[in-house]
Design an enzyme around this catalytic site. Structure first.
Site, short mmCIF file in Angstrom:
data_model
loop_
_atom_site.label_atom_id
_atom_site.label_comp_id
_atom_site.label_asym_id
_atom_site.label_seq_id
_atom_site.Cartn_x
_atom_site.Cartn_y
_atom_site.Cartn_z
CB SER A 1 47.96 34.20 39.26
OG SER A 1 47.28 33.02 38.89
N GLY B 1 40.43 36.96 35.08
CA GLY B 1 40.19 36.47 36.44
C GLY B 1 41.35 35.65 36.97
CB CYS B 2 43.29 32.90 35.47
SG CYS B 2 41.86 31.83 35.20
CB ALA B 3 45.78 37.66 35.05
#
Length: 155
Positions: free
Chosen positions: A48, A43-45
């Site tokens: 970003s 999710g963070c990738a």
């Protein structure tokens, strides 16, 4: 509007560029400050990468993008390099920004409870005022919604 505590506004940040700076020094017109739980997680990738894809539009509107997690500086640098992010990431290992923006919440994963970052985004003006906040962010469509808000307020 809520104003960021001046001590936090002037606090030296650990940036992936390793150049000393503060929020006050990074925000010329406005900034999107997005908090994510952990570098190199799916999710963070995705979030970003979405900010990276739209970064040139944010910059055209005079808005900086800054990502924040409690990961170490080395992890943040590796994350930034892996996904070729054109903006700074902050290693908030001392949790100064996380505490100021109240993003550390109790979370549940696989039946275990722990304290961690609740995915959140804040739009900040050059005076350190929080113009808009998104909490409990769901990644799909989020960056586009933030971009719409920036266009409405600063274009």
């Amino acid at each position: 509007m809520v104003k960021i505590n001046n001590k936090v506004w002037q606090h030296q940040l650990q940036l992936t560029s390793e150049q000393p700076n503060t929020l006050a020094g990074l925000v010329t017109n406005c900034a999107v400050l997005y908090f994510y739980p952990r570098a190199n997680t799916p999710g963070c990738a995705t979030e970003s990468q979405d900010f990276s894809t739209h970064y040139s539009i944010f910059k055209q509107l005079g808005c900086e993008v800054i990502g924040v997690s409690m990961d170490s500086l080395k992890k943040q640098q590796n994350f930034k390099n892996k996904y070729t992010m054109p903006f700074e990431l902050v290693a908030d290992v001392d949790e100064v920004l996380c505490q100021e923006f109240d993003v550390i919440k109790q979370k549940n994963m696989y039946g275990k409870q722990f304290m961690g970052i609740e995915r959140s985004t804040f739009l900040i003006n050059s005076s350190g005022e929080i113009i808009q906040a998104w909490r409990k962010v769901k990644v799909p469509g989020h960056v586009e919604a933030v971009l719409v808000a920036v266009k409405e307020i600063f274009a």
